[in-house]
Write a protein that holds these residues in place. Structure first.
Motif, PDB file in Angstrom:
ATOM      1  N   VAL A 179     -67.358  30.042 134.517  1.00 17.96           N
ATOM      2  CA  VAL A 179     -65.918  30.553 134.885  1.00 17.96           C
ATOM      3  C   VAL A 179     -65.625  31.743 135.699  1.00 17.96           C
ATOM      4  O   VAL A 179     -64.740  31.804 136.365  1.00 17.96           O
ATOM      5  N   LEU A 180     -66.956  32.405 136.043  1.00 14.32           N
ATOM      6  CA  LEU A 180     -66.765  33.433 137.051  1.00 14.32           C
ATOM      7  C   LEU A 180     -66.572  33.158 138.515  1.00 14.32           C
ATOM      8  O   LEU A 180     -66.830  32.022 138.814  1.00 14.32           O
ATOM      9  N   PRO A 181     -65.914  34.002 139.301  1.00 15.93           N
ATOM     10  CA  PRO A 181     -65.727  33.546 140.734  1.00 15.93           C
ATOM     11  C   PRO A 181     -67.007  33.663 141.469  1.00 15.93           C
ATOM     12  O   PRO A 181     -67.942  34.190 141.097  1.00 15.93           O
ATOM     13  N   ARG A 182     -66.718  33.302 142.544  1.00 16.56           N
ATOM     14  CA  ARG A 182     -68.012  33.197 143.675  1.00 16.56           C
ATOM     15  C   ARG A 182     -68.435  34.667 143.681  1.00 16.56           C
ATOM     16  O   ARG A 182     -67.501  35.640 143.989  1.00 16.56           O
ATOM     17  N   PHE A 203     -77.864  37.096 140.950  1.00  8.56           N
ATOM     18  CA  PHE A 203     -78.208  36.283 139.791  1.00  8.56           C
ATOM     19  C   PHE A 203     -77.485  37.206 138.481  1.00  8.56           C
ATOM     20  O   PHE A 203     -77.075  36.778 137.491  1.00  8.56           O
ATOM     21  N   ARG A 204     -77.778  38.500 138.603  1.00 10.20           N
ATOM     22  CA  ARG A 204     -77.386  39.358 137.518  1.00 10.20           C
ATOM     23  C   ARG A 204     -75.779  39.134 137.323  1.00 10.20           C
ATOM     24  O   ARG A 204     -75.150  39.188 136.201  1.00 10.20           O
ATOM     25  N   THR A 205     -75.087  39.197 138.501  1.00  6.80           N
ATOM     26  CA  THR A 205     -73.672  39.052 138.328  1.00  6.80           C
ATOM     27  C   THR A 205     -73.194  37.689 137.943  1.00  6.80           C
ATOM     28  O   THR A 205     -72.435  37.420 136.976  1.00  6.80           O
ATOM     29  N   ARG A 206     -73.979  36.762 138.260  1.00  7.28           N
ATOM     30  CA  ARG A 206     -73.666  34.999 137.658  1.00  7.28           C
ATOM     31  C   ARG A 206     -74.193  34.794 136.158  1.00  7.28           C
ATOM     32  O   ARG A 206     -73.189  34.316 135.364  1.00  7.28           O
TER      33      ARG A 206
END
Length: 454
Positions: free
Chosen positions: A133-136, A149-152
């Protein structure tokens, strides 16, 4: 046929040898200068007591066709072997744990294997699921793999699976690595699907109902070792100068360290990055020479098979947070059965770059003993029949954030030098097929009868 007949190649690794081959195929007379006493660069194969010891790369990605095409052209396709497959492991929280089924380069693509795995806590699994569900994350400006990768997917998936898998390829850290220069395919996936999980799942071919998934190794090698490739490319060189250092490169001129100047129609630089600045005298080349490079140590150890703990698979990677000096262990006799005689085992362990500097002052026996002691904290091994230590000093270029901009600047500056081209890992990728691709393109840019090379 144009007039580019006399070609000089600077560097005798796989890139320089491939450039020599393609230039020779185009009808050029090839002179190659190599600063060391042997050809092959990182490729180094030793045969001992029935074992095939690969001291450098042991294979290459089968999905990249250029190197396979070259091997076939050289008449070596009968020696091609494909790696074996099996369970993949990660050593985390003091235990070898299976990689979740469906993981592709550390990205989960199947629901139930991710739910059942003991690699992550429930908190870590939930955080990874937020990728759906996270944005780009990438917005056109280069960022580190760690940030991406840590953000995603969150810290647990990064530290327990992605970091051990990907950082070993470049012998570096995710915090330093540029996503644009190392794994741009993830940018494409995020742009198209937004979610990495959904994007990687879409790239995974479905298994038809009732069909058994066909396991095929992703890597190819040569039965008698990759050193066979070096030997097969050697005849492309008309004049070979080993132990010969090049001091400077100018348009159509090669100046050797003894002051000798030779003239050529075209010159291809396939040398190590630290030599580019001094040879070319360009600020943009010096910038590449000054970029971070890392060193590594590998230890090959031969055993009787009964003296090695029996596990299904071809090896494992080690999470950095475990504090072990090793980053990975390959069970070479299982990945490549041709590398060990029947009843024997061959292991190759990789020592993390941060542990390399203090070990370099030690002799090979001390380094091997250290590596085996670290290995025994993870799995049982007995006394080896023999060991072989290989030192790779400042050989791995680090594609740090902004690397592409450095390469673009270098290429623009190089374009001003008529008849001079460059190729190699610092410019176009560290894999063997990438190096061969880079060499082929450099020859084509010299316009040495390009229709022959297409």
């Amino acid at each position: 046929m144009n007039e580019l007949k006399q070609i000089a190649i600077i560097g005798g690794g796989i890139t320089g040898l491939a450039a020599a081959y393609y230039a020779k195929q185009a009808g050029a007379h090839v002179t190659l200068y190599e600063a060391n006493d042997r050809l092959g660069g990182k490729i180094k194969t030793i045969h001992r007591d029935g074992f095939v010891l690969e001291c450098g790369p042991d294979g290459y990605m089968a999905r990249k066709p250029t190197l396979t095409d070259l091997i076939q052209e050289l008449g070596l396709d009968g020696q091609l072997v494909r790696s074996k497959t099996g369970t993949s492991y990660i050593y985390v929280r003091q235990k070898l744990r299976q990689m979740p089924d469906g993981s592709v380069m550390g990205i989960p693509t199947k629901f139930w294997p991710m739910v059942k795995t003991d690699l992550f806590t429930w908190r870590g699994k939930f955080r990874a699921g937020l990728d759906l569900v996270l944005p780009r994350v990438y917005h056109g400006t280069d960022i580190s793999l760690d940030t991406f990768f840590r953000t995603r997917l969150g810290p647990e998936v990064v530290e327990s699976m992605i970091e051990p898998l990907l950082s070993g390829i470049y012998n570096g850290t995710l915090q330093d690595m540029s996503i644009e220069s190392t794994f741009p395919q993830f940018i494409t996936i995020e742009r198209k699907k937004r979610s990495l999980i959904l994007g990687m799942k879409a790239l995974t071919p479905p298994v038809q109902a009732g069909a058994t998934p066909r396991e095929a190794g992703k890597f190819l090698s040569l039965r008698n070792g990759l050193g066979t490739l070096t030997e097969a490319l050697r005849p492309a060189i008309d004049q070979l100068y080993l132990n010969t250092r090049v001091a400077a490169i100018r348009p159509h001129e090669v100046e050797l360290s003894d002051g000798t100047v030779e003239t050529f129609d075209g010159i291809i630089l396939a040398t190590s990055p630290e030599a580019l600045g001094p040879m070319l005298g360009l600020a943009e080349a010096a910038q590449l020479s000054d970029l971070k490079r890392t060193s590594s140590l590998t230890v090959l150890a031969a055993f009787k098979e009964t003296d090695v703990a029996a596990l299904d698979g071809t090896g494992y990677v080690i999470a950095k947070r475990e504090g072990n000096a090793l980053t990975a262990c390959s069970w070479m006799h299982k990945k490549w059965p041709h590398m060990a005689p029947a009843g024997m085992a061959l292991l190759r362990v990789y020592i993390g770059s941060e542990h390399v500097p203090p070990l370099l002052k030690e002799d090979d026996e001390t380094i091997a003993a250290f590596a085996l002691d670290e290995l025994r904290t993870i799995q049982h091994v007995g006394k080896p029949l023999f060991t072989k230590v290989e030192r790779h000093l400042d050989t791995m270029p680090q594609y740090e954030v902004g690397h592409k901009a450095y390469v673009r600047s270098f290429n623009r500056a190089l374009a001003a030098l008529d008849g001079v081209e460059a190729c190699g890992a610092i410019l176009d990728g560290v894999g063997l097929p990438d190096c061969v691709d880079s060499a082929k393109q450099a020859v084509e840019r010299l316009n040495v009868t390009p229709e022959v090379l297409v």
